[in-house]
Design an enzyme around this catalytic site. Structure first.
Site, PDB file in Angstrom:
ATOM      1  N   GLY A   1       0.839  -1.196   0.000  1.00  0.00           N
ATOM      2  CA  GLY A   1       0.000   0.000   0.000  1.00  0.00           C
ATOM      3  C   GLY A   1       0.869   1.237   0.000  1.00  0.00           C
ATOM      4  O   GLY A   1       0.499   2.272  -0.549  1.00  0.00           O
TER       5      GLY A   1
ATOM      6  N   ASP B   1       4.135   1.336  -1.303  1.00  0.00           N
ATOM      7  CA  ASP B   1       4.789   1.390  -2.618  1.00  0.00           C
ATOM      8  C   ASP B   1       3.992   0.515  -3.584  1.00  0.00           C
ATOM      9  O   ASP B   1       4.432  -0.552  -3.998  1.00  0.00           O
ATOM     10  CB  ASP B   1       6.244   0.922  -2.501  1.00  0.00           C
TER      11      ASP B   1
ATOM     12  N   ASN C   1      -8.495   4.612   4.869  1.00  0.00           N
ATOM     13  CA  ASN C   1      -8.343   4.776   3.418  1.00  0.00           C
ATOM     14  C   ASN C   1      -9.418   3.997   2.683  1.00  0.00           C
ATOM     15  O   ASN C   1      -9.845   2.924   3.116  1.00  0.00           O
ATOM     16  CB  ASN C   1      -6.934   4.362   2.961  1.00  0.00           C
TER      17      ASN C   1
ATOM     18  N   GLY D   1      -9.103   1.915  -2.969  1.00  0.00           N
ATOM     19  CA  GLY D   1      -9.706   1.010  -3.962  1.00  0.00           C
ATOM     20  C   GLY D   1      -8.715   0.534  -5.012  1.00  0.00           C
ATOM     21  O   GLY D   1      -9.015   0.522  -6.210  1.00  0.00           O
ATOM     22  N   PHE D   2      -7.529   0.093  -4.553  1.00  0.00           N
ATOM     23  CA  PHE D   2      -6.525  -0.495  -5.462  1.00  0.00           C
ATOM     24  C   PHE D   2      -6.186   0.432  -6.639  1.00  0.00           C
ATOM     25  O   PHE D   2      -6.156   0.012  -7.797  1.00  0.00           O
ATOM     26  CB  PHE D   2      -7.000  -1.843  -6.028  1.00  0.00           C
TER      27      PHE D   2
ATOM     28  N   SER E   1      -8.979  -6.587   1.271  1.00  0.00           N
ATOM     29  CA  SER E   1      -9.199  -5.141   1.230  1.00  0.00           C
ATOM     30  C   SER E   1     -10.695  -4.877   1.315  1.00  0.00           C
ATOM     31  O   SER E   1     -11.484  -5.505   0.603  1.00  0.00           O
ATOM     32  CB  SER E   1      -8.672  -4.541  -0.074  1.00  0.00           C
TER      33      SER E   1
ATOM     34  N   ASN F   1     -12.088  -2.211   0.292  1.00  0.00           N
ATOM     35  CA  ASN F   1     -12.418  -1.114  -0.631  1.00  0.00           C
ATOM     36  C   ASN F   1     -12.739  -1.543  -2.056  1.00  0.00           C
ATOM     37  O   ASN F   1     -12.937  -0.698  -2.920  1.00  0.00           O
ATOM     38  CB  ASN F   1     -11.274  -0.094  -0.630  1.00  0.00           C
ATOM     39  N   THR F   2     -12.738  -2.826  -2.313  1.00  0.00           N
ATOM     40  CA  THR F   2     -13.204  -3.337  -3.603  1.00  0.00           C
ATOM     41  C   THR F   2     -14.443  -4.178  -3.291  1.00  0.00           C
ATOM     42  O   THR F   2     -14.324  -5.218  -2.639  1.00  0.00           O
ATOM     43  CB  THR F   2     -12.108  -4.186  -4.299  1.00  0.00           C
TER      44      THR F   2
ATOM     45  N   LYS G   1      -3.417 -12.968   2.649  1.00  0.00           N
ATOM     46  CA  LYS G   1      -3.621 -11.871   3.600  1.00  0.00           C
ATOM     47  C   LYS G   1      -5.086 -11.780   4.014  1.00  0.00           C
ATOM     48  O   LYS G   1      -5.970 -11.624   3.165  1.00  0.00           O
ATOM     49  CB  LYS G   1      -3.152 -10.539   2.996  1.00  0.00           C
TER      50      LYS G   1
ATOM     51  N   SER H   1      -2.883  -8.439   9.725  1.00  0.00           N
ATOM     52  CA  SER H   1      -4.083  -8.369   8.956  1.00  0.00           C
ATOM     53  C   SER H   1      -4.108  -7.119   8.094  1.00  0.00           C
ATOM     54  O   SER H   1      -3.283  -6.238   8.222  1.00  0.00           O
ATOM     55  CB  SER H   1      -5.291  -8.318   9.910  1.00  0.00           C
ATOM     56  N   ASN H   2      -5.153  -7.079   7.307  1.00  0.00           N
ATOM     57  CA  ASN H   2      -5.477  -5.878   6.535  1.00  0.00           C
ATOM     58  C   ASN H   2      -6.175  -4.868   7.473  1.00  0.00           C
ATOM     59  O   ASN H   2      -6.232  -5.085   8.676  1.00  0.00           O
ATOM     60  CB  ASN H   2      -6.379  -6.267   5.353  1.00  0.00           C
ATOM     61  N   THR H   3      -6.713  -3.816   6.906  1.00  0.00           N
ATOM     62  CA  THR H   3      -7.409  -2.792   7.695  1.00  0.00           C
ATOM     63  C   THR H   3      -8.764  -3.322   8.185  1.00  0.00           C
ATOM     64  O   THR H   3      -9.264  -4.327   7.677  1.00  0.00           O
ATOM     65  CB  THR H   3      -7.641  -1.542   6.829  1.00  0.00           C
TER      66      THR H   3
ATOM     67  N   TYR I   1       2.896   0.190   8.311  1.00  0.00           N
ATOM     68  CA  TYR I   1       2.664   1.281   7.381  1.00  0.00           C
ATOM     69  C   TYR I   1       2.295   2.547   8.169  1.00  0.00           C
ATOM     70  O   TYR I   1       3.068   3.500   8.241  1.00  0.00           O
ATOM     71  CB  TYR I   1       1.577   0.887   6.368  1.00  0.00           C
ATOM     72  N   THR I   2       1.124   2.557   8.806  1.00  0.00           N
ATOM     73  CA  THR I   2       0.633   3.772   9.456  1.00  0.00           C
ATOM     74  C   THR I   2       1.598   4.288  10.533  1.00  0.00           C
ATOM     75  O   THR I   2       1.770   5.495  10.689  1.00  0.00           O
ATOM     76  CB  THR I   2      -0.774   3.511  10.040  1.00  0.00           C
TER      77      THR I   2
HETATM   78  C1  LIG Z   1      -3.125   4.251   2.625  1.00  0.00           C
HETATM   79  C2  LIG Z   1      -3.100   2.756   2.758  1.00  0.00           C
HETATM   80  C3  LIG Z   1      -3.126   1.959   1.610  1.00  0.00           C
HETATM   81  C4  LIG Z   1      -3.086   0.567   1.715  1.00  0.00           C
HETATM   82  N1  LIG Z   1      -3.079  -0.210   0.584  1.00  0.00           N
HETATM   83  C5  LIG Z   1      -2.959  -1.552   0.686  1.00  0.00           C
HETATM   84  C6  LIG Z   1      -2.865  -2.365  -0.462  1.00  0.00           C
HETATM   85  O1  LIG Z   1      -2.842  -1.876  -1.591  1.00  0.00           O
HETATM   86  N2  LIG Z   1      -2.792  -3.715  -0.293  1.00  0.00           N
HETATM   87  C7  LIG Z   1      -2.781  -4.304   0.938  1.00  0.00           C
HETATM   88  O2  LIG Z   1      -2.692  -5.527   1.048  1.00  0.00           O
HETATM   89  N3  LIG Z   1      -2.851  -3.546   2.060  1.00  0.00           N
HETATM   90  C8  LIG Z   1      -2.927  -2.202   1.962  1.00  0.00           C
HETATM   91  N4  LIG Z   1      -2.993  -1.445   3.092  1.00  0.00           N
HETATM   92  C9  LIG Z   1      -3.017  -2.129   4.407  1.00  0.00           C
HETATM   93  C10 LIG Z   1      -1.634  -2.252   5.026  1.00  0.00           C
HETATM   94  O3  LIG Z   1      -0.775  -3.056   4.254  1.00  0.00           O
HETATM   95  C11 LIG Z   1      -1.758  -2.878   6.443  1.00  0.00           C
HETATM   96  O4  LIG Z   1      -2.264  -4.180   6.337  1.00  0.00           O
HETATM   97  C12 LIG Z   1      -2.673  -2.055   7.356  1.00  0.00           C
HETATM   98  O5  LIG Z   1      -2.532  -0.680   7.106  1.00  0.00           O
HETATM   99  C13 LIG Z   1      -2.387  -2.299   8.814  1.00  0.00           C
HETATM  100  O6  LIG Z   1      -1.072  -1.940   9.168  1.00  0.00           O
HETATM  101  P1  LIG Z   1      -0.693  -0.519   9.838  1.00  0.00           P
HETATM  102  O7  LIG Z   1      -1.601  -0.316  11.015  1.00  0.00           O
HETATM  103  O8  LIG Z   1       0.760  -0.668  10.204  1.00  0.00           O
HETATM  104  O9  LIG Z   1      -0.894   0.503   8.790  1.00  0.00           O
HETATM  105  C14 LIG Z   1      -3.032  -0.041   3.005  1.00  0.00           C
HETATM  106  C15 LIG Z   1      -3.004   0.760   4.149  1.00  0.00           C
HETATM  107  C16 LIG Z   1      -3.035   2.136   4.042  1.00  0.00           C
HETATM  108  C17 LIG Z   1      -2.994   2.977   5.296  1.00  0.00           C
END
Ligand SMILES: Cc1cc2nc3c(=O)[nH]c(=O)nc-3n(C[C@H](O)[C@H](O)[C@H](O)COP(=O)(O)O)c2cc1C
Length: 362
Positions: free
Chosen positions: A62, A64, A110, A113-114, A171, A173-174, A210, A238-240, A311-312
């Protein structure tokens, strides 16, 4: 140097989140980033699914999406970088604004949406392979009529440049994507992806899945069983989340999308610990969600993670977090008199798995 980056961090937080993210990527492309100090502690090294990880701290997908800066992220000290999510065809994602920050909650929502330039563009960039582990996170196009075929296509196309794959079916968002986590669909998806991997012979990259943190407790055992039977090499948790409990900023809480950062930590760590117990430690797990300090990274390991991603936390804390986590883990190994992370992995999984949290209604 670090004071300079501290200032940069403060400035970035004043910008609109998506603009700040774009500026960060450009800064990295220009070579303006702090390099890791010295070599990693040898005890942080692990060999998992055939790959040698120099340290367990990874950049989560997410950040890069289009594989623009994996080399730079590795040079900053990450032990591995996961690029993507990449879909077969480029797509623009949802309308902006679509990324929101809450300082009070140390969180992001966020609904991108990919948005990505598509697999072909990333493939081209990754042909110049950086030194270090680069995983490729795969998704399906929003308008795809056969989403499983999109994952199969991704595996075939990206195999020459991927050290591992993550199948992202979590995700929020899709629309409908998370339906692929349903055991029957997931079984079908894994069978087809494994068929594609077989065609690649011995060089097929390992395969991770994931998951969302919002899977109901009752559904988790079956999901994990299907993942194991489907021959996956690891699970990312996990994911969000769609949950909004405990947020301070109510206007922020009302935004649609996936919540990440500190408020996700307990939910994601509990799900991680549950998957660890269900797999009995057989599959390596990557713990993600809410890591924003050395202590929270260590807690993921104790809950069952062999590797972590963030990430966050990087958004709010900056790149000093990477070295801070690695130093903390070295001290933890000193304290426990162990010469690898192995004895610490899952040491407190039971405690985390039993934590009570409100179930998410989705
Ligand atoms: C802005 C943003 C974009 C993200 N895009 C993706 C993505 O494209 N694919 C994916 O598997 N996870 C994506 N994530 C989720 C992160 O990889 C991660 O699973 C999630 O943010 C929880 O970790 P964190 O609390 O350290 O951010 C995204 C997260 C954020 C904040």
């Amino acid at each position: 140097m670090s004071a300079l980056f501290g200032l940069g961090q403060a400035l970035l937080l004043a910008f609109d989140p998506e603009r700040a993210h774009d500026l960060t990527l450009k800064t990295l492309e220009l070579g303006l980033y702090p390099r890791a100090e010295g070599a990693d502690d040898q005890r942080l090294k692990q060999t998992l699914f055939g790959l040698e990880f120099p340290n367990p701290v990874g950049m989560a997908p997410g950040f890069d999406k289009n594989a623009r800066v994996p080399r730079q992220l590795l040079e900053m000290g990450f032990g591995f970088v996961e690029v993507g999510t990449l879909t077969p065809r480029a797509q623009s994602g949802n309308p902006a604004p679509r990324v929101f920050r809450s300082h009070a909650d140390r969180a992001v929502i966020n609904r991108l949406g990919f948005n990505n330039e598509g697999q072909a563009a990333a493939l081209q960039r990754l042909k110049e392979r950086p030194r270090g582990i680069v995983g490729v996170n795969l998704g399906a196009n929003r308008d795809s009529t056969d989403r499983i075929a999109d994952y199969v296509e991704g595996v075939a196309r990206m195999a020459p440049v991927a050290d591992y794959f993550t199948i992202n079916i979590s995700s929020p968002n899709t629309p409908g994507l998370r339906d692929l986590q349903a055991p029957r669909k997931l079984g079908e998806l894994l069978a087809k992806v494994q068929e594609a991997r077989k065609g690649l012979g011995a060089s097929a990259p390992p395969l991770l899945v994931k998951l969302a943190p919002d899977l109901a407790d009752a559904d988790l055992p079956e999901v994990v069983r299907v993942i194991e039977e489907g021959g996956a090499d690891g699970v990312v948790i996990s994911n969000t989340t769609l949950a909004r409990d405990g947020l301070k900023n109510q206007a922020f809480a009302r935004e649609t999308g996936g919540l990440s950062g500190r408020p996700l930590f307990d939910r994601a760590t509990r799900t991680l610990a549950r998957v660890y117990r269900l797999t009995g430690g057989r599959l390596p797990l990557i713990g993600v969600g809410g890591i924003d300090s050395p202590g929270t990274a260590f807690a993921k390991i104790e809950a069952g993670a062999s590797l972590v991603q963030l990430y966050t936390g990087m958004v709010f804390e900056g790149p000093g977090l990477i070295g801070g986590i690695k130093r903390f883990l070295s001290v933890a190994m000193d304290d426990d008199k162990c010469n690898s992370l192995q004895p610490l992995i899952g040491a407190r999984a039971d405690e985390w798995a039993e934590k009570t949290l409100p179930e998410v209604v989705v």
